[in-house]
Design a protein around this motif. Sequence first.
Motif, PDB file in Angstrom:
ATOM      1  N   ASN A 152       2.810   6.927  -6.795  1.00 42.62           N
ATOM      2  CA  ASN A 152       1.871   7.903  -7.348  1.00 42.62           C
ATOM      3  C   ASN A 152       2.349   9.344  -7.208  1.00 42.62           C
ATOM      4  O   ASN A 152       1.841  10.243  -7.883  1.00 42.62           O
ATOM      5  CB  ASN A 152       0.510   7.772  -6.664  1.00 42.62           C
ATOM      6  N   ARG A 153       3.342   9.571  -6.330  1.00 43.20           N
ATOM      7  CA  ARG A 153       3.790  10.943  -6.079  1.00 43.20           C
ATOM      8  C   ARG A 153       5.209  11.228  -6.565  1.00 43.20           C
ATOM      9  O   ARG A 153       5.596  12.392  -6.656  1.00 43.20           O
ATOM     10  CB  ARG A 153       3.677  11.229  -4.567  1.00 43.20           C
TER      11      ARG A 153
ATOM     12  N   GLU B  96      -4.873  15.112   1.765  1.00 47.18           N
ATOM     13  CA  GLU B  96      -4.734  13.722   1.335  1.00 47.18           C
ATOM     14  C   GLU B  96      -3.280  13.270   1.434  1.00 47.18           C
ATOM     15  O   GLU B  96      -2.987  12.183   1.951  1.00 47.18           O
ATOM     16  CB  GLU B  96      -5.226  13.551  -0.102  1.00 47.18           C
ATOM     17  N   SER B  97      -2.351  14.095   0.956  1.00 49.68           N
ATOM     18  CA  SER B  97      -0.937  13.727   1.026  1.00 49.68           C
ATOM     19  C   SER B  97      -0.455  13.661   2.469  1.00 49.68           C
ATOM     20  O   SER B  97       0.331  12.776   2.836  1.00 49.68           O
ATOM     21  CB  SER B  97      -0.087  14.723   0.234  1.00 49.68           C
TER      22      SER B  97
ATOM     23  N   ARG C 106       0.068   7.903   7.571  1.00 48.94           N
ATOM     24  CA  ARG C 106      -0.194   6.460   7.639  1.00 48.94           C
ATOM     25  C   ARG C 106       1.086   5.675   7.419  1.00 48.94           C
ATOM     26  O   ARG C 106       1.346   4.677   8.110  1.00 48.94           O
ATOM     27  CB  ARG C 106      -1.237   6.051   6.594  1.00 48.94           C
ATOM     28  N   ILE C 107       1.894   6.097   6.453  1.00 42.06           N
ATOM     29  CA  ILE C 107       3.170   5.421   6.197  1.00 42.06           C
ATOM     30  C   ILE C 107       4.056   5.490   7.437  1.00 42.06           C
ATOM     31  O   ILE C 107       4.652   4.486   7.854  1.00 42.06           O
ATOM     32  CB  ILE C 107       3.881   6.041   4.982  1.00 42.06           C
TER      33      ILE C 107
ATOM     34  N   GLU D 280       0.816  -1.210   0.000  1.00 47.75           N
ATOM     35  CA  GLU D 280       0.000   0.000   0.000  1.00 47.75           C
ATOM     36  C   GLU D 280       0.853   1.265   0.000  1.00 47.75           C
ATOM     37  O   GLU D 280       0.562   2.232  -0.714  1.00 47.75           O
ATOM     38  CB  GLU D 280      -0.939  -0.018   1.211  1.00 47.75           C
ATOM     39  N   LEU D 281       1.905   1.295   0.797  1.00 53.35           N
ATOM     40  CA  LEU D 281       2.721   2.511   0.838  1.00 53.35           C
ATOM     41  C   LEU D 281       3.490   2.700  -0.468  1.00 53.35           C
ATOM     42  O   LEU D 281       3.708   3.837  -0.902  1.00 53.35           O
ATOM     43  CB  LEU D 281       3.661   2.510   2.048  1.00 53.35           C
TER      44      LEU D 281
ATOM     45  N   GLU E  86       1.262   4.470  -2.942  1.00 55.58           N
ATOM     46  CA  GLU E  86       1.114   5.905  -2.666  1.00 55.58           C
ATOM     47  C   GLU E  86       2.373   6.684  -3.032  1.00 55.58           C
ATOM     48  O   GLU E  86       2.286   7.797  -3.578  1.00 55.58           O
ATOM     49  CB  GLU E  86       0.779   6.112  -1.188  1.00 55.58           C
TER      50      GLU E  86
ATOM     51  N   VAL F 210      -1.653  10.387   3.866  1.00 54.17           N
ATOM     52  CA  VAL F 210      -0.894   9.282   3.271  1.00 54.17           C
ATOM     53  C   VAL F 210       0.430   9.100   3.998  1.00 54.17           C
ATOM     54  O   VAL F 210       0.787   7.993   4.425  1.00 54.17           O
ATOM     55  CB  VAL F 210      -0.654   9.527   1.768  1.00 54.17           C
TER      56      VAL F 210
END
Length: 290
Positions: free
Chosen positions: A96-97, A153-154, A160-161, A89-90, A93, A157
């Motif tokens: 994506n960035r 959102e970022s 969470r990481i 999952e990380l 993310e 993210v």
Amino acid sequence: MVSDVIDRNERFRGILDRLTTKSIDDYYNPYRLFEWPEKLPEDMWWMSPELTTTHGTELAEKLTPEQLHTLSRYESVNFYSLNVHGIRELLIEVVNRIHTKGFETPSEFFHHFIGEENEHMWFFAEFCLRYGGRIYRQPAGASAGPAPSPKIESLLVFCRIMIFEELVDHYNSTMAADKRLHETIRAINRIHHQDESRHIAFGRELVDLLYQDVKRTATEEELLEISHYLRRYMTHSFETLYHPQVYRDAGLDRPHEVRRALLDSPARAQAEDRAFRKTTKYLERTGIIR
């Protein structure tokens, strides 16, 4: 803009340079690093007993040493399964960035981060499949709902990481030093702890910058919801260690009832506090959680 906040921060750029250099200097080939015995002894701990979900509970007092060893074996496989799912999952993310607007400065370090996390996912999956015969499925994450802005959102993210990595590192650092465990188990925890120390240092710096940027435009209601969500996420993350299939595989009756009793035990709250002690202190100090 996030990129402006990051680009102007010389301290962050200096930290990135040092962490990138250390990633290069500490590089290893995981496919050649580890020795994988055909089997691991079953009559010993596969996870430090203080980290198992039954530690300090009435159930632990009722189980035999053999049952506790068996339970630690399946809890160990579940822990590494959590790593596989969390890393996947990380990675999504971060990929994506990377090289996108707002994340130009950390993108070089992202390359090292992505490469290292991919290799971590491989050796955790290898352990699960070799010695557990499976990768445990995990429940859906704690939903934050749609973020009110890309900035928030970022921030969520990377929070969470950071939370995931700090939770895992609490276990890694303990098991790496635990002589009651097989050397193979100690080795994968030791090498993961070595890499995660860099990732955690990076994550905290980035989260702080992202939060400072969010605070400039977010409403008090939005900031409060960020705080509530992250507290829910920490609890959810910890509770994934309590897997009913683990209890079933270990031969315990009524595994869902076992899980509920363990989650309701005072020992669970104490264990969660210990696991997130440093994380909570950081998030409260920065004001991200209230």
